[in-house]
Design an enzyme around this catalytic site. Structure first.
Site, PDB file in Angstrom:
ATOM      1  N   ASP A 251     130.405  40.017  53.366  1.00  0.00           N
ATOM      2  CA  ASP A 251     130.446  40.862  54.709  1.00  0.00           C
ATOM      3  C   ASP A 251     129.385  41.836  54.496  1.00  0.00           C
ATOM      4  O   ASP A 251     129.013  42.458  55.207  1.00  0.00           O
ATOM      5  CB  ASP A 251     131.938  41.416  54.763  1.00  0.00           C
ATOM      6  CG  ASP A 251     132.474  41.699  56.045  1.00  0.00           C
ATOM      7  OD1 ASP A 251     132.146  41.139  56.814  1.00  0.00           O
ATOM      8  OD2 ASP A 251     132.619  43.005  56.328  1.00  0.00           O
ATOM      9  N   ARG A 279      89.170  36.527  63.634  1.00  0.00           N
ATOM     10  CA  ARG A 279      88.534  35.026  64.132  1.00  0.00           C
ATOM     11  C   ARG A 279      87.794  34.926  65.518  1.00  0.00           C
ATOM     12  O   ARG A 279      88.249  35.288  66.294  1.00  0.00           O
ATOM     13  CB  ARG A 279      89.867  34.182  64.196  1.00  0.00           C
ATOM     14  CG  ARG A 279      89.628  32.754  64.527  1.00  0.00           C
ATOM     15  CD  ARG A 279      88.777  31.990  63.641  1.00  0.00           C
ATOM     16  NE  ARG A 279      88.579  30.435  63.892  1.00  0.00           N
ATOM     17  CZ  ARG A 279      87.642  29.755  63.395  1.00  0.00           C
ATOM     18  NH1 ARG A 279      86.803  30.346  62.431  1.00  0.00           N
ATOM     19  NH2 ARG A 279      87.538  28.506  63.690  1.00  0.00           N
ATOM     20  N   GLU A 375     124.340  31.789  52.231  1.00  0.00           N
ATOM     21  CA  GLU A 375     125.107  32.801  52.924  1.00  0.00           C
ATOM     22  C   GLU A 375     125.754  32.691  54.175  1.00  0.00           C
ATOM     23  O   GLU A 375     125.638  33.539  55.100  1.00  0.00           O
ATOM     24  CB  GLU A 375     124.563  34.213  52.624  1.00  0.00           C
ATOM     25  CG  GLU A 375     124.488  34.561  51.086  1.00  0.00           C
ATOM     26  CD  GLU A 375     123.939  36.105  50.817  1.00  0.00           C
ATOM     27  OE1 GLU A 375     124.419  36.987  51.522  1.00  0.00           O
ATOM     28  OE2 GLU A 375     123.151  35.916  49.992  1.00  0.00           O
TER      29      GLU A 375
HETATM   30  C1  LIG Z   1     117.890  28.604  48.099  1.00  0.00           C
HETATM   31  C2  LIG Z   1     119.227  28.614  48.049  1.00  0.00           C
HETATM   32  C3  LIG Z   1     119.829  29.765  47.113  1.00  0.00           C
HETATM   33  C4  LIG Z   1     121.416  29.789  47.000  1.00  0.00           C
HETATM   34  N1  LIG Z   1     121.962  30.437  46.257  1.00  0.00           N
HETATM   35  C5  LIG Z   1     123.364  30.511  46.005  1.00  0.00           C
HETATM   36  C6  LIG Z   1     123.902  31.395  45.097  1.00  0.00           C
HETATM   37  O1  LIG Z   1     123.313  32.223  44.599  1.00  0.00           O
HETATM   38  N2  LIG Z   1     125.324  31.240  44.912  1.00  0.00           N
HETATM   39  C7  LIG Z   1     125.968  30.300  45.743  1.00  0.00           C
HETATM   40  O2  LIG Z   1     127.057  30.296  45.277  1.00  0.00           O
HETATM   41  N3  LIG Z   1     125.456  29.318  46.525  1.00  0.00           N
HETATM   42  C8  LIG Z   1     123.965  29.479  46.650  1.00  0.00           C
HETATM   43  N4  LIG Z   1     123.449  28.770  47.535  1.00  0.00           N
HETATM   44  C9  LIG Z   1     124.324  27.592  48.094  1.00  0.00           C
HETATM   45  C10 LIG Z   1     124.401  27.877  49.752  1.00  0.00           C
HETATM   46  O3  LIG Z   1     125.481  29.119  50.027  1.00  0.00           O
HETATM   47  C11 LIG Z   1     124.948  26.495  50.457  1.00  0.00           C
HETATM   48  O4  LIG Z   1     123.705  25.796  50.144  1.00  0.00           O
HETATM   49  C12 LIG Z   1     125.224  26.620  51.893  1.00  0.00           C
HETATM   50  O5  LIG Z   1     126.768  27.553  51.768  1.00  0.00           O
HETATM   51  C13 LIG Z   1     125.389  25.458  52.581  1.00  0.00           C
HETATM   52  O6  LIG Z   1     126.118  24.498  51.756  1.00  0.00           O
HETATM   53  P1  LIG Z   1     125.632  23.131  51.554  1.00  0.00           P
HETATM   54  O7  LIG Z   1     124.397  22.968  50.935  1.00  0.00           O
HETATM   55  O8  LIG Z   1     126.550  22.410  50.783  1.00  0.00           O
HETATM   56  O9  LIG Z   1     125.374  22.484  52.761  1.00  0.00           O
HETATM   57  P2  LIG Z   1     126.638  21.795  53.879  1.00  0.00           P
HETATM   58  O10 LIG Z   1     127.934  22.755  53.604  1.00  0.00           O
HETATM   59  O11 LIG Z   1     126.937  20.436  53.527  1.00  0.00           O
HETATM   60  O12 LIG Z   1     126.180  21.824  55.355  1.00  0.00           O
HETATM   61  C14 LIG Z   1     125.222  21.167  55.904  1.00  0.00           C
HETATM   62  C15 LIG Z   1     125.187  21.140  57.261  1.00  0.00           C
HETATM   63  O13 LIG Z   1     126.268  21.168  58.055  1.00  0.00           O
HETATM   64  C16 LIG Z   1     126.562  22.090  58.708  1.00  0.00           C
HETATM   65  N5  LIG Z   1     128.062  22.633  59.044  1.00  0.00           N
HETATM   66  C17 LIG Z   1     128.591  23.058  58.115  1.00  0.00           C
HETATM   67  N6  LIG Z   1     130.076  23.221  58.699  1.00  0.00           N
HETATM   68  C18 LIG Z   1     129.844  22.825  60.104  1.00  0.00           C
HETATM   69  C19 LIG Z   1     130.721  22.381  61.004  1.00  0.00           C
HETATM   70  N7  LIG Z   1     131.931  22.898  61.017  1.00  0.00           N
HETATM   71  N8  LIG Z   1     130.362  21.880  61.969  1.00  0.00           N
HETATM   72  C20 LIG Z   1     129.198  21.467  62.246  1.00  0.00           C
HETATM   73  N9  LIG Z   1     128.037  21.685  61.364  1.00  0.00           N
HETATM   74  C21 LIG Z   1     128.523  22.204  60.146  1.00  0.00           C
HETATM   75  C22 LIG Z   1     125.772  23.378  58.283  1.00  0.00           C
HETATM   76  O14 LIG Z   1     125.331  24.313  59.034  1.00  0.00           O
HETATM   77  C23 LIG Z   1     124.530  22.631  57.594  1.00  0.00           C
HETATM   78  O15 LIG Z   1     123.466  22.622  58.528  1.00  0.00           O
HETATM   79  C24 LIG Z   1     121.942  28.779  47.830  1.00  0.00           C
HETATM   80  C25 LIG Z   1     121.527  27.735  48.457  1.00  0.00           C
HETATM   81  C26 LIG Z   1     119.997  27.712  48.617  1.00  0.00           C
HETATM   82  C27 LIG Z   1     119.398  26.587  49.468  1.00  0.00           C
END
Ligand SMILES: Cc1cc2nc3c(=O)[nH]c(=O)nc-3n(C[C@H](O)[C@H](O)[C@H](O)COP(=O)(O)OP(=O)(O)OC[C@H]3O[C@@H](n4cnc5c(N)ncnc54)[C@H](O)[C@@H]3O)c2cc1C
Length: 394
Positions: A251, A279, A375
């Site tokens: 938040d 350019r 996030e």
């Molecule tokens: C560069 C980077 C840094 C990060 N740093 C941290 C960190 O420091 N600490 C930490 O804890 N995490 C971190 N993360 C993790 C990040 O928070 C997650 O990648 C994010 O929460 C998405 O989760 P996922 O990758 O498992 O994707 P998923 O949860 O599998 O999502 C995949 C897709 O499904 C979609 N989706 C999700 N729910 C729904 C729904 N209900 N209906 C339709 N579509 C949906 C999403 O929008 C997304 O497009 C980081 C990620 C990255 C890429």
């Protein structure tokens, strides 16, 4: 790097302290930052070393004080979202890694600032503010990203403390951090069975050696916890409060992700203007074509609208001291999606040069992508905003 227009800092969202702090960050970014970034992208090892260097120097300059409350070496009584956002916007405009270094000091320690005991705060926060201690926030898992409630890392009571077993992944600063806030399941399924723990990097059973290389390299990796034991006083807040702690932290920090996107977008516009003015084609500069005016106008509009949304959310959190789930979700969604479009337009204006490795717009194109995922992915934020609209009736 052009200065943030004075008119933005004159907005009623800010007070004199914000203006002074923003000027300090800007000056540091212009004068101290360039040599710190030298060789940063040569290898993944160089990226890790650069982030450690940035944290040390940001701390030395007093700029990380925005990341913790005043009683523990910070700038203001409580975490100030406007200060954090101004810092992120300004640093992101200059360098994604510099923004990352400051942002993670804030995100990684915020659960302690917001929910820790005096002893926990005293043990962690002064080091974070001074750049001596690198922080990290370990919530995500291979099968629990957007669906936080599915997290499976286990916290089991043992005499004198807790044993943690499981895998956390996508953890920024994994392998670099001195201290992690780890979220683990201590009880029932769902959001109420999650607890949060402070885990020093040196804890036996914690392996942070697995790195994840991404398109805009920064320290990122997987944590493996195997019979990793922490004492009773490592528990943050109360048992079962982990979800509340994670959401309370987001938040505060979601708005600042929007601010970082805003900084990237401002830099993209800086670069687009530079290129459009210099350019020459068809006997004129690119800036003389009306199509270019239209494109630059769209970019400037998206940037100002993003800034308004970001600082509206930040002001609301700081001044009205309430949950800003709706405002922060809107700010992050709008600013990150807009920045992606602004940066894409800047790449297009640069033509072939825009996709050459190392050119600023090419770097921005890689930097912005992950902000629409972490996030709170954009789709998830739309669901949150929609649900809030239904609840509030508009
Ligand atoms: C560069 C980077 C840094 C990060 N740093 C941290 C960190 O420091 N600490 C930490 O804890 N995490 C971190 N993360 C993790 C990040 O928070 C997650 O990648 C994010 O929460 C998405 O989760 P996922 O990758 O498992 O994707 P998923 O949860 O599998 O999502 C995949 C897709 O499904 C979609 N989706 C999700 N729910 C729904 C729904 N209900 N209906 C339709 N579509 C949906 C999403 O929008 C997304 O497009 C980081 C990620 C990255 C890429």
């Amino acid at each position: 790097m052009a200065a943030t227009p004075a008119s933005d800092l004159d907005w009623p969202f800010f007070d004199e302290g914000h203006r002074v702090y923003a000027a300090q960050v800007r000056q540091w970014a212009q004068q101290q930052l360039p040599p710190l970034l030298e060789g940063a992208e040569d290898s993944l090892d160089a990226v890790y070393a650069c982030v450690r260097r940035l944290v040390t120097e940001l701390g030395r300059a007093g700029l990380l004080r925005v990341c913790v409350p005043a009683a523990y070496g910070g700038l203001r009584e409580q975490l100030d979202v406007r200060g954090l956002s101004l810092a992120r916007e300004t640093l992101a405009r200059a360098s994604g890694l510099a923004d990352f270094a400051l942002a993670m000091q804030g995100l990684g320690s915020a659960p302690v600032s917001l929910f820790g005991t005096h002893a926990q705060k005293l043990a962690l926060l002064p080091g974070v503010a001074e750049g001596r201690t690198v922080a990290a926030f370990a919530l995500s898992e291979p099968d629990a990203g957007s669906d936080v409630a599915a997290l499976a890392c286990r916290a089991t009571r043992v005499p004198g403390g807790w044993q943690l077993d499981g895998v956390k992944t996508w953890i920024s600063n994994a392998g670099l951090a001195d201290s992690y806030v780890v979220f683990a399941r201590s009880g029932q399924a769902g959001t109420r069975g999650i607890s949060a723990f402070i885990v020093p990097a040196s804890t036996p059973g914690l392996d942070a050696s697995e790195r994840i290389p991404v398109i805009a390299p920064h320290p990122l990796g997987t944590l493996r916890l195997t019979a990793c034991c922490v004492p009773d006083d490592a528990l943050l807040g109360e048992e079962g409060q982990g979800f509340k702690i994670a959401m309370g932290t987001l938040d505060t920090f979601r708005t600042t992700v929007g601010a970082a996107a805003l900084g990237f977008a401002r830099r993209a516009l800086d670069e687009a203007l530079l290129r459009a003015r210099s350019r020459r084609l068809f006997g004129r500069t690119l800036a003389e074509f009306q199509l270019t005016h239209m494109k630059l106008g769209e970019m400037a509009l998206a940037i100002d609208a993003s800034a308004l949304m970001v600082y509206r959310a930040a002001w609301t959190k700081d001044v009205q001291r309430r949950r800003v789930t709706r405002e922060a979700s809107m700010a992050k969604l709008f600013a990150t999606e807009s920045a992606q479009q602004v940066i894409d337009a800047a790449v297009q204006l640069w033509g072939g040069l825009g996709v050459v490795q190392g050119v600023p717009v090419e770097r921005l194109y890689r930097e912005i992508r992950a902000l629409r995922i972490y996030e709170g992915a954009s789709e998830v934020l739309k669901l949150i905003i929609g649900a809030q609209a239904l609840e509030a009736g508009g």
